[in-house]
Design an enzyme around this catalytic site. Sequence first.
Site, mmCIF file in Angstrom:
data_model
loop_
_atom_site.group_PDB
_atom_site.id
_atom_site.type_symbol
_atom_site.label_atom_id
_atom_site.label_comp_id
_atom_site.label_asym_id
_atom_site.label_seq_id
_atom_site.Cartn_x
_atom_site.Cartn_y
_atom_site.Cartn_z
ATOM 1 N N CYS A 235 -5.790 -7.058 -7.007
ATOM 2 C CA CYS A 235 -5.892 -5.605 -7.032
ATOM 3 C C CYS A 235 -5.982 -5.092 -8.470
ATOM 4 O O CYS A 235 -6.833 -5.518 -9.235
ATOM 5 C CB CYS A 235 -4.710 -5.021 -6.273
ATOM 6 S SG CYS A 235 -4.846 -3.242 -5.927
ATOM 7 N N ASP A 328 -11.264 -6.185 3.520
ATOM 8 C CA ASP A 328 -10.447 -5.382 2.621
ATOM 9 C C ASP A 328 -10.740 -3.898 2.846
ATOM 10 O O ASP A 328 -11.879 -3.457 2.699
ATOM 11 C CB ASP A 328 -10.763 -5.773 1.176
ATOM 12 C CG ASP A 328 -9.901 -5.065 0.145
ATOM 13 O OD1 ASP A 328 -9.067 -4.227 0.534
ATOM 14 O OD2 ASP A 328 -10.061 -5.377 -1.048
ATOM 15 N N HIS A 362 -6.920 -7.226 2.085
ATOM 16 C CA HIS A 362 -6.731 -7.043 0.648
ATOM 17 C C HIS A 362 -5.646 -7.952 0.081
ATOM 18 O O HIS A 362 -5.813 -8.543 -0.978
ATOM 19 C CB HIS A 362 -6.360 -5.580 0.373
ATOM 20 C CG HIS A 362 -6.257 -5.230 -1.070
ATOM 21 N ND1 HIS A 362 -7.363 -5.136 -1.893
ATOM 22 C CD2 HIS A 362 -5.176 -4.947 -1.855
ATOM 23 C CE1 HIS A 362 -6.968 -4.806 -3.115
ATOM 24 N NE2 HIS A 362 -5.651 -4.689 -3.126
#
Length: 420
Positions: A235, A328, A362
């Site tokens: 991220c 994601d 994610h």
Amino acid sequence: MIQLTATPLSALVDEPVHIRITGLSPFQVVNLQASLKDERGNMFYSMAYYRADKAGEVDMKRDSSLGGDYVGVHPMGLFWSLKPEKLLVRLIKKDVMNSPFQVQLKLCDLDLPLTSKATSDSKVSLTLERWYVAPGVTRILVHEGRLRGALFLPPGEGRFPGVIDLFGGIGGLVEYRASLLASRGFASLALAYMGYEDLPPQLEKVDLEYFEEAANFLLSHPKVLGPGIGIVSVCIGAEIALSMAIHLKQVTAAVLINGPNFAFGVPHIYHDQIHQPKPWAIHNVITNAFGFLELHRIYKENENEASRYFFPIEKAQGHFLFIVGEGDKNGDSKTHARQAIEQLRRNGKNNWTLLSYPGAGHLIEPPYSPLCSASMNPSVRLPIYWGGEGVSHAAAQEHSWKEIQKFLRKHLIPVVTSQL
């Protein structure tokens, strides 16, 4: 007599467990349940139905779940399908050194509801220990200058390949992946950069000199093998890792899990260089049917101008491993990785590997971690939807963890050639 066995009973969380049931009636259908309590008292549960063979045995390596939280042959299904009793709770190990997670397995009657009251009614049960650190790994709290983190060193004299471990918007000091990397032979620095001690509560800018200090600190340790270091990141952490790889010659291998190829939200600053963040459209933030935020479309507009915000990835001298969850919902990770790779190709570079996983979300974690499809985030008031489908996400975690270690070893451990 009915027996439930699991081998090994105590192991690292990234190690598989062989679960078997014996002593059942031929072709008997049973309900197998797992439960885990985290350090804050939150409960996680999973369950599956199995049919014994003609000898009255169930072997999860061989036999298919008939239903429950997953269907099919999944030897570790009871672990990665664990779901929180309370919505939006993410399983995160805080104290990696002193205590494992304990997973209780129970063989129950078919009509028994999945509740914490099931213990007294189970036919047989056992408890497994799932550790985030191997015996002999040492933890050193880092409080040097402005650096804040925890350094994990494998047992032995060393020297070991060095890795900086970066998480995203969760903030704080997150150690469980770094401790696992050390358990697999890497000198790993879990690095905090916001929301911890005297660091800023929120990220206001990415000061790359801070991360350069971390790289130099790691390389200066007598047990760290040079000349370069690796990064494992996800991220916002992957955004920072990409920027580090461009500006810092110390970075020779960067694992980027579901990160952007541009600055998100805040500028990146290195000495007198400033890389401004890419603008995003708030009206493209989606609130789905569950009331969770989806952010993967916020950069859909102004694609013609997008390239001027891209990091100059072609300047990086090290190697990249892009890991993408195609499910994601927090970012358009597949597009961002494709753009970065195309940029490298245009500049004659082949210093990249792409692992793209259909159905993965994610938060791609170490193997057998439960899928967290949505949770709260300190930087956002509403819950964020991370995405991911159970079976596909679990497969991505298992495969990518092995590839991460192979990639790091390949690019961090010098090849010694003999001279004749």
